[in-house]
Design a protein around this motif. Structure first.
Motif, PDB file in Angstrom:
ATOM      1  N   ALA A 229      62.294  27.361  17.709  1.00 18.50           N
ATOM      2  CA  ALA A 229      61.641  27.533  16.401  1.00 18.50           C
ATOM      3  C   ALA A 229      61.090  26.207  15.877  1.00 18.50           C
ATOM      4  N   VAL A 230      61.813  25.129  16.092  1.00 20.40           N
ATOM      5  CA  VAL A 230      61.342  23.823  15.597  1.00 20.40           C
ATOM      6  C   VAL A 230      60.172  23.338  16.450  1.00 20.40           C
ATOM      7  N   ILE A 231      60.326  23.487  17.760  1.00 24.46           N
ATOM      8  CA  ILE A 231      59.324  22.930  18.689  1.00 24.46           C
ATOM      9  C   ILE A 231      57.946  23.548  18.458  1.00 24.46           C
ATOM     10  N   SER A 232      57.919  24.820  18.048  1.00 24.02           N
ATOM     11  CA  SER A 232      56.604  25.446  17.808  1.00 24.02           C
ATOM     12  C   SER A 232      55.909  24.843  16.582  1.00 24.02           C
ATOM     13  N   ASN A 233      56.637  24.042  15.793  1.00 25.29           N
ATOM     14  CA  ASN A 233      56.045  23.395  14.609  1.00 25.29           C
ATOM     15  C   ASN A 233      55.694  21.920  14.833  1.00 25.29           C
ATOM     16  N   LEU A 234      55.776  21.466  16.089  1.00 28.83           N
ATOM     17  CA  LEU A 234      55.553  20.025  16.324  1.00 28.83           C
ATOM     18  C   LEU A 234      54.093  19.624  16.109  1.00 28.83           C
ATOM     19  N   ASN A 235      53.934  18.412  15.636  1.00 31.91           N
ATOM     20  CA  ASN A 235      52.603  17.833  15.440  1.00 31.91           C
ATOM     21  C   ASN A 235      52.083  17.157  16.713  1.00 31.91           C
ATOM     22  N   PHE A 236      50.823  16.779  16.681  1.00 28.89           N
ATOM     23  CA  PHE A 236      50.279  15.915  17.728  1.00 28.89           C
ATOM     24  C   PHE A 236      51.094  14.618  17.766  1.00 28.89           C
ATOM     25  N   HIS A 237      51.395  14.153  18.961  1.00 26.51           N
ATOM     26  CA  HIS A 237      52.148  12.904  19.180  1.00 26.51           C
ATOM     27  C   HIS A 237      53.559  12.944  18.591  1.00 26.51           C
ATOM     28  N   ALA A 238      54.109  14.175  18.457  1.00 24.01           N
ATOM     29  CA  ALA A 238      55.501  14.281  17.989  1.00 24.01           C
ATOM     30  C   ALA A 238      56.437  13.744  19.067  1.00 24.01           C
ATOM     31  N   ARG A 239      57.643  13.330  18.620  1.00 27.65           N
ATOM     32  CA  ARG A 239      58.684  12.872  19.545  1.00 27.65           C
ATOM     33  C   ARG A 239      59.905  13.775  19.381  1.00 27.65           C
ATOM     34  N   VAL A 240      60.477  14.170  20.533  1.00 20.13           N
ATOM     35  CA  VAL A 240      61.689  15.008  20.518  1.00 20.13           C
ATOM     36  C   VAL A 240      62.797  14.238  21.218  1.00 20.13           C
ATOM     37  N   ALA A 241      63.861  13.931  20.480  1.00 21.54           N
ATOM     38  CA  ALA A 241      65.020  13.271  21.072  1.00 21.54           C
ATOM     39  C   ALA A 241      66.008  14.362  21.464  1.00 21.54           C
ATOM     40  N   LEU A 242      66.151  14.592  22.756  1.00 16.30           N
ATOM     41  CA  LEU A 242      67.064  15.639  23.258  1.00 16.30           C
ATOM     42  C   LEU A 242      68.448  15.046  23.363  1.00 16.30           C
ATOM     43  N   CYS A 243      69.237  15.280  22.330  1.00 16.25           N
ATOM     44  CA  CYS A 243      70.557  14.660  22.254  1.00 16.25           C
ATOM     45  C   CYS A 243      71.641  15.595  22.770  1.00 16.25           C
ATOM     46  N   GLY A 244      71.608  16.863  22.360  1.00 12.72           N
ATOM     47  CA  GLY A 244      72.641  17.814  22.772  1.00 12.72           C
ATOM     48  C   GLY A 244      72.097  19.225  22.772  1.00 12.72           C
ATOM     49  N   GLN A 245      72.820  20.111  23.432  1.00 15.97           N
ATOM     50  CA  GLN A 245      72.397  21.516  23.556  1.00 15.97           C
ATOM     51  C   GLN A 245      73.606  22.409  23.320  1.00 15.97           C
ATOM     52  N   ILE A 246      74.337  22.147  22.238  1.00 11.30           N
ATOM     53  CA  ILE A 246      75.647  22.787  22.078  1.00 11.30           C
ATOM     54  C   ILE A 246      75.574  24.308  22.081  1.00 11.30           C
TER      55      ILE A 246
END
Ligand code: NAP
Length: 332
Positions: A229-246
């Motif tokens: 749900a969050v990823i579909s709202n990302l902007n151009f040049h967004a950064r995603v820090a994949l910290c955990g997948q609990i």
């Protein structure tokens, strides 16, 4: 002397239960030169421990069956045959779940309890605080105009990550698992918006409404549908820090979800997984910064403290039911 330890009895399938842990009495030998006898004071429970209960290759090896669980422990030296430590010193180490333990002087280091309470070294001044710092500062690379979304926002890492993003001037939205937690992140920790993922029917829409200019940084602690749900709202040049997948740690089926690569490509998104240990050489400067922010009141901190060695398995399982706000530790 006799002491008690907690061992992994058998490997869980899906959500672990208390039966996966066994309490045992053991006899400790005499301590040798270069060793110290410790009494455990604060024991950390952390989501990554669930991964170590599986017999699977990962960045840290599986726990061994019938051997004590290990984790971050703050302990007090009760006897010393080391020149480096004396009785009464407070130390930190990656240690077995035993009430008393004999360890090498090489496996521990002293902590200064005049600077911060001992438990903080398992939280804001320890592994979770460092994880938040490197994920936001090194992968997120925040600018004051950025909108940041944090999942697992009311947990040990999430609360610190959100506050660091606020210190950088960002607008920060948190996602957490109860109305109480959302209230805490807004009223006590300065987040600008919050979503209760357990009651919100359309998280994608809720994120879009709270982030009218889109999402520039996503600090992902949970994975699964919340992250979709969050990823579909990302902007151009967004950064995603994949910290955990609990949300996936106890799942017995392979996760399924949208294919996100076309969106990452067309919006030039950077998504990076990381393990805090990757930044080991930069820990001293990060701890200094976290300490300064804490001392000046810019970073606030909270813990959920459970009492009693016998409560360690319950506390660990509680992480997967959202029983904690802030860092979950067990005080003995
Ligand atoms: P935490 O957030 O203090 O505790 C875990 C929280 O996860 C719970 O309080 C619960 O809060 C939430 N949760 C549990 N099951 C969930 C589910 N199915 N869906 C969504 N949320 C769920 O733990 P932490 O130590 O700060 O760790 C947070 C994340 O960072 C974990 O994924 C952990 O593995 C990861 N981590 C990574 C590193 C690294 O080096 N990459 C280091 C430390 C931690 P709610 O009430 O909100 O559900």
């Amino acid at each position: 002397m006799t002491t008690e330890q907690i061992v992994l009895a058998f490997r869980p399938k899906g959500m672990p239960t208390l039966s996966n842990f066994t309490f045992e009495s053991i006899e400790l030998p005499e301590i040798q030169s270069g060793q110290v006898l410790l009494k455990g004071w604060y024991y950390s429970v952390d989501p990554y421990m669930r991964g170590r209960m599986n017999d699977a290759k990962s960045y840290s090896p599986p726990f061994q069956l019938d051997k004590p669980i290990e984790g971050g422990v703050v302990a007090i030296v009760t006897e010393s045959k080391s020149e480096l430590y004396k009785k009464g010193d407070v130390v930190l180490g990656f240690l077995p779940w035993r009430q008393d333990m004999i360890v090498s002087e090489k496996d521990i280091h002293k902590i200064d309890t005049s600077l911060a309470p001992a438990g903080y070294y398992l939280g804001i001044l320890g592994m979770p605080g460092l994880t938040a710092y490197f994920g936001i500062m090194h992968i997120g690379k925040p600018k004051a105009t950025d909108t940041v979304v944090i999942s697992g926002a009311a947990g040990a890492v999430g609360l610190v990550a959100g506050q660091i993003a606020k210190i950088q001037g960002c607008r920060v939205i948190g996602i957490a698992g109860s109305d109480e937690k959302v209230k805490v992140i807004l009223e006590e920790f300065g987040f600008d918006g919050g979503i209760n993922y357990k009651t919100e029917k359309n998280i994608q829409k809720a994120v879009a409404e709270l982030c009218p200019n889109g999402v520039d940084i996503y600090f992902d602690n949970v994975g699964g549908e919340i992250s979709d749900a969050v990823i579909s709202n990302l902007n151009f040049h967004a950064r995603v820090a994949l910290c955990g997948q609990i949300s996936l740690y106890n799942s017995t089926e392979g996760p399924v979800g949208p294919r996100i690569q076309p969106m990452l490509l067309t919006r030039s998104v950077l998504m990076q997984g990381f393990i805090v240990g990757n930044y080991q050489d930069q820990f001293p400067e990060a701890i200094k910064q976290l300490g300064q922010w804490t001392k000046s009141g810019k970073l606030r901190y909270t813990e959920t403290i459970i009492h009693g060695f016998d409560q360690l398995p319950t506390a660990l399982l509680g992480l997967f039911k959202g029983k904690n706000t802030g860092k979950m530790i067990v005080e003995v």
